[in-house]
Motif scaffolding. Structure first.
Motif, PDB file in Angstrom:
ATOM      1  N   ASP A 127       5.388  15.853  -0.284  1.00 18.03           N
ATOM      2  CA  ASP A 127       6.429  15.790  -1.305  1.00 18.03           C
ATOM      3  C   ASP A 127       6.995  14.391  -1.487  1.00 18.03           C
ATOM      4  O   ASP A 127       8.013  14.204  -2.151  1.00 18.03           O
ATOM      5  CB  ASP A 127       7.579  16.736  -0.943  1.00 18.03           C
ATOM      6  N   VAL A 128       6.363  13.387  -0.899  1.00 18.23           N
ATOM      7  CA  VAL A 128       6.888  12.032  -1.002  1.00 18.23           C
ATOM      8  C   VAL A 128       5.746  11.026  -0.954  1.00 18.23           C
ATOM      9  O   VAL A 128       4.714  11.262  -0.337  1.00 18.23           O
ATOM     10  CB  VAL A 128       7.906  11.751   0.135  1.00 18.23           C
ATOM     11  N   VAL A 129       5.962   9.910  -1.649  1.00 11.22           N
ATOM     12  CA  VAL A 129       5.034   8.779  -1.612  1.00 11.22           C
ATOM     13  C   VAL A 129       5.781   7.594  -1.017  1.00 11.22           C
ATOM     14  O   VAL A 129       6.857   7.226  -1.500  1.00 11.22           O
ATOM     15  CB  VAL A 129       4.518   8.432  -3.021  1.00 11.22           C
ATOM     16  N   ILE A 130       5.224   6.997   0.041  1.00  6.98           N
ATOM     17  CA  ILE A 130       5.893   5.897   0.744  1.00  6.98           C
ATOM     18  C   ILE A 130       5.208   4.584   0.375  1.00  6.98           C
ATOM     19  O   ILE A 130       3.998   4.441   0.506  1.00  6.98           O
ATOM     20  CB  ILE A 130       5.847   6.109   2.272  1.00  6.98           C
ATOM     21  N   LEU A 131       6.027   3.640  -0.110  1.00  8.40           N
ATOM     22  CA  LEU A 131       5.538   2.318  -0.488  1.00  8.40           C
ATOM     23  C   LEU A 131       5.882   1.347   0.636  1.00  8.40           C
ATOM     24  O   LEU A 131       7.049   1.161   0.979  1.00  8.40           O
ATOM     25  CB  LEU A 131       6.200   1.875  -1.795  1.00  8.40           C
ATOM     26  N   GLU A 187       2.864   0.282 -11.234  1.00  9.88           N
ATOM     27  CA  GLU A 187       2.076   1.486 -11.552  1.00  9.88           C
ATOM     28  C   GLU A 187       2.512   2.662 -10.691  1.00  9.88           C
ATOM     29  O   GLU A 187       2.606   3.802 -11.175  1.00  9.88           O
ATOM     30  CB  GLU A 187       0.583   1.189 -11.351  1.00  9.88           C
ATOM     31  N   VAL A 188       2.783   2.400  -9.409  1.00  5.92           N
ATOM     32  CA  VAL A 188       3.265   3.472  -8.532  1.00  5.92           C
ATOM     33  C   VAL A 188       4.618   3.985  -9.015  1.00  5.92           C
ATOM     34  O   VAL A 188       4.848   5.200  -9.090  1.00  5.92           O
ATOM     35  CB  VAL A 188       3.360   2.960  -7.074  1.00  5.92           C
ATOM     36  N   PHE A 225       0.861  -1.188   0.000  1.00  5.61           N
ATOM     37  CA  PHE A 225       0.000   0.000   0.000  1.00  5.61           C
ATOM     38  C   PHE A 225       0.897   1.237   0.000  1.00  5.61           C
ATOM     39  O   PHE A 225       2.085   1.161   0.308  1.00  5.61           O
ATOM     40  CB  PHE A 225      -0.939   0.013   1.211  1.00  5.61           C
ATOM     41  N   THR A 226       0.319   2.379  -0.356  1.00  3.79           N
ATOM     42  CA  THR A 226       1.074   3.624  -0.437  1.00  3.79           C
ATOM     43  C   THR A 226       0.530   4.632   0.558  1.00  3.79           C
ATOM     44  O   THR A 226      -0.659   4.637   0.885  1.00  3.79           O
ATOM     45  CB  THR A 226       1.014   4.231  -1.850  1.00  3.79           C
ATOM     46  N   GLU A 227       1.431   5.486   1.006  1.00  7.52           N
ATOM     47  CA  GLU A 227       1.060   6.593   1.896  1.00  7.52           C
ATOM     48  C   GLU A 227       1.582   7.875   1.260  1.00  7.52           C
ATOM     49  O   GLU A 227       2.795   8.049   1.112  1.00  7.52           O
ATOM     50  CB  GLU A 227       1.679   6.377   3.277  1.00  7.52           C
ATOM     51  N   GLU A 228       0.697   8.757   0.854  1.00  7.19           N
ATOM     52  CA  GLU A 228       1.082   9.965   0.136  1.00  7.19           C
ATOM     53  C   GLU A 228       1.197  11.145   1.101  1.00  7.19           C
ATOM     54  O   GLU A 228       0.252  11.469   1.824  1.00  7.19           O
ATOM     55  CB  GLU A 228       0.070  10.281  -0.962  1.00  7.19           C
ATOM     56  N   LEU A 229       2.372  11.793   1.087  1.00  9.44           N
ATOM     57  CA  LEU A 229       2.605  13.011   1.853  1.00  9.44           C
ATOM     58  C   LEU A 229       2.747  14.177   0.884  1.00  9.44           C
ATOM     59  O   LEU A 229       2.541  14.029  -0.327  1.00  9.44           O
ATOM     60  CB  LEU A 229       3.843  12.844   2.731  1.00  9.44           C
TER      61      LEU A 229
END
Length: 754
Positions: free
Chosen positions: A246-250, A276-277, A240-244
């Protein structure tokens, strides 16, 4: 007279006329002569003038040619210097522009200027005969600036993709994988691009410097190891991803830890989500990539990364996902169509992201070839069972004797074959033509394996092979063929797995090396006849000579022999190393030297006795005796060589050397203990000279150490005695010179040694 008359006058008139004519002609003649004289003078002057002019012109011409040549050479030198100065200027300009671009974080321009500087430097270095000391400094400067550039680009790259990995000490378990994270910097807006370089600039700069593939390869390996492969191996992992801002955490989360296997549909969805991410935040960046013909083509980062990791990813998907999804019975074959469609959709999605190119890949081919894999599934258990046996402990052994045999399955009588045809034919032949049997019969043990110990796992492996071939006789043609080749694969797997899996133990433990040697010989022994036993019970395709294992026999014999010989080399090395501490057996009158030599010999004997015990009742007796004989021979040969090389041996030295040699002669045969029963080993201990090539040489050396000159000469016996059979004349002479003082008797003795 008639002529005179012709003038019409007398003689006086004639003379007068002549005189008148002469007086008129004379001035003209004189004038002509003067004119001729003047012409001659003028011609001479002209000739002198011409010669002078020619000489001056030639001299001036030579000077002009020399000056022209010199000017031409000067022009060439100046042109070369000018071109070099121009290249130096280009190099300097490129470095300056590089520094400016680097400060402004214009990485593509900076990288291009570095390449221009590198091109100028290569041009300067290619100028033969015009070597500049400054070029080395320029090369160093270019290297420094390139590394500086790569450092800055590396810093920017680390901002784009930041890995948070578990500690290296942790195993690759589910818990450690859960700590893996990938932080992706989101694409900057137009305002942010002013403050920092965009993704494309950094990546294009890497491409210009030729480092893009290196960076992508490292990224791809990390992606495979910490994200893609764990998703395939651990079915409970869910990305899953966590969007901040300025950054996207996988990240990963664990949903159902009790799952054993994921369906291919679920795995494909997870992999597709990850790609895709990556495609959205990192990989959808076009770069100019230089190809082999030096033309630049525009490709995306996704395409480059796909070329690097797709093959490994595809193999992992096949081995850890699709293999487990193959049905175990035919009723589930229709349900497998869903997996094939899912594979097609997965590859289509990857092609849309430009991660994959081409038509059908190995992944899709594997999914579509389900019928063949269904047949392979039946063979899998055989291979798994065989591998478990191969990776079990070698030291658990059973004793094999000539009476021993594998419990062969009871085979049905063949319906047809050469055996029956031969029987029918033999009944039709006269009795006297058929009875060709020799009255002298071979022993029933002639072709039997000698008594030895093998691993119990290898005995079970052979039973598994025979049982599998029996099952093949009752199977369909395709399954029969695959089961037959599965048995062949068992032995090929043994050839590859066992030496690698047990490599360390086989190198360190002499007993295991001996058991492995016996295992290989045992397998080779059965492979000789295994194919023949089943030849007419298998499918017709295999009956035409294909059902054989004889081709594997040389490989197994070589495998066992090479392992044991490697162990023999190790033992030889240890023997020589121990004897090297004997201080060359010199100056034995010195207590320290004698003690060192005595210790070395004791250590060698201890090593041989230890080997004799660990190989006892393991190796066949003949192999045991040859091996121990070879090692004892190594020790004796080394001792003989070192003593024979001594230049001075005193009487006390000789006595002490003799005592050391006597230890070897007395205790050396005791290392021959091939059988557990002590009374049965005496036979082999008495046959030591048969197995130890240098045994008689060693005993002759002992005789020399205690003999006088006459006894040595008698032992030589004009080159026909026992001493001559073991030593060369030069060696005997050397020993005599070392043992005896220079006297007439010694000289006489030396004269007889020839």
């Amino acid at each position: 007279m008639g002529a005179v008359r012709g003038w019409g006058g007398g003689p006086g008139e004639v003379c007068s006329a002549i005189t008148s004519k002469y007086s008129e002609f004379l001035p003209s003649a004189q004038s002509a002569e003067e004119l001729v004289s003047q012409v001659d003078g003028l011609s001479g002057s002209i000739e002198l003038l011409r010669a002078g002019i020619e000489e001056q012109v030639q001299r001036d011409l030579n000077v002009a040619v020399a000056e022209f040549t010199e000017l031409k050479q000067q022009l060439e030198r100046d042109t070369l210097v000018l071109s070099i100065l121009k290249k130096l200027q280009e190099f300097d300009t490129a470095i300056k522009e590089y520094n400016t671009a680097l400060l402004e974080k214009k990485y593509v321009v900076a990288a291009q200027q570095l390449e221009k500087a590198r091109s100028s430097l290569k041009m300067l270095e290619s100028r033969k005969g015009f070597e500049l000391k400054i070029l080395k400094a320029l090369g160093t400067e270019l290297t420094v600036q390139t590394q500086n550039m790569l450092y800055h680009l590396g810093e920017e790259w680390q901002k784009l993709a930041v890995w948070k990995l578990p500690p290296s000490k942790e195993s690759s378990s589910l818990e450690s994988v859960m700590h893996s994270e990938l932080h992706l910097c989101t694409l900057p807006s137009k305002e942010e691009e002013i403050a920092g370089p965009p993704v494309a600039s950094v990546l294009q700069a890497f491409a210009v410097l030729g480092e893009l593939r290196t960076k992508l390869k490292i990224f791809g390996q990390l992606l495979l190891k910490y994200i893609l492969k764990p998703l395939i191996s651990y079915p409970s992992l869910q990305p899953f991803t966590e969007e901040l801002s300025d950054v996207v955490i996988l990240r990963f989360r664990c949903e159902d830890p009790n799952l054993d296997h994921s369906s291919p549909v679920e795995v494909f969805d997870k992999i597709k989500f990850i790609l895709e991410v990556l495609h959205k935040y990192l990989l959808n960046v076009p770069v100019e990539q230089r190809v082999e013909d030096k033309k630049e083509c525009r490709v995306t980062l996704a395409e480059l990364l796909g070329d690097m990791i797709w093959e490994e990813l595809s193999d992992c998907l096949i081995q850890n996902c699709l293999v487990n999804s193959i049905p175990t019975n035919s009723s589930k074959l229709e349900q497998y169509i869903e997996v094939i469609k899912s594979t097609e959709e997965f590859e289509k999605a990857l092609k849309n992201m430009q991660f994959l190119k081409g038509d059908t890949t190995d992944l899709l081919k594997y999914a579509r070839n389900v019928n063949s894999h269904f047949a392979n599934k039946k063979c899998q258990d055989v291979i798994v069972a065989a591998r478990n046996l191969m990776t079990s402990e070698i030291h658990n052994t059973v004793k094999i004797t000539p009476d021993s045999c594998v419990a062969l399955p009871k085979l049905p009588d063949p319906g047809s074959g050469d055996h029956l045809k031969m029987q029918k034919t033999s009944k039709q032949l006269p009795k006297e033509m058929v009875n060709l049997e020799n009255e002298t019969k071979l022993s029933q043990y002639t072709f039997s394996l000698p008594t030895c110990r093998i691993s119990s796992s290898v005995e079970k492996l052979m039973e598994l092979a025979y049982q599998t071939l029996l099952e093949a006789t009752a199977s369909t043609d395709q399954c029969c063929i695959q089961l037959f080749y599965s048995v062949r694969n068992i032995f090929q797997l043994f050839y590859d797995v066992v030496p690698t899996y047990h490599k360390e133990n086989l190198q360190k433990l002499p007993q295991l090396a001996a058991i492995h040697h016996n295992n290989c010989m045992y397998i080779a022994h059965h492979l000789l006849t295994m194919g023949h036993q089943f030849r007419y019970r298998l499918t017709n395709i295999l009956c035409d000579g294909a059902a054989t294992f004889v081709d594997l026999v040389p490989g197994f014999r070589r495998l066992g022999m090479e392992c044991f010989l490697a162990q023999m080399r190790v033992q030889k090395g240890e023997i020589l190393e121990r004897l090297s501490s004997a201080r060359n057996f010199s100056n034995m009158d010195d207590e320290d030297n004698y003690s060192a030599a005595n210790k070395a010999i004791r250590q060698v004997l201890h090593q041989l006795k230890r080997l004799g015990k660990v190989w006892q009742d393991v190796l066949p007796v003949n192999i045991y005796c040859k091996a121990m004989g070879t090692l004892l021979n190594t020790a004796l040969s080394e001792i003989v060589t070192r003593i024979a090389a001594l230049e001075d041996i005193s009487a006390e030295d000789a006595d002490r050397l003799y005592s050391l040699c006597r230890i070897m002669v007395e205790e050396g045969p005791q290392v021959f203990t091939p059988l557990p029963e002590e009374d049965k080993n005496k036979k082999y201990q008495e046959e030591v000279p048969v197995y130890v090539q240098k045994w008689m040489t060693f005993k002759e050396l002992m005789i020399i150490l205690q003999a006088n000159l006459q006894e040595i000469v008698d032992q030589w016996a004009d080159g026909k005695g026992p001493l001559a059979a073991e030593f060369s004349p030069a060696e005997v002479k050397s020993l005599i010179r070392a043992l005896f003082q220079n006297t007439e008797r010694r000289a006489a003795a030396l004269a007889k040694i020839k």
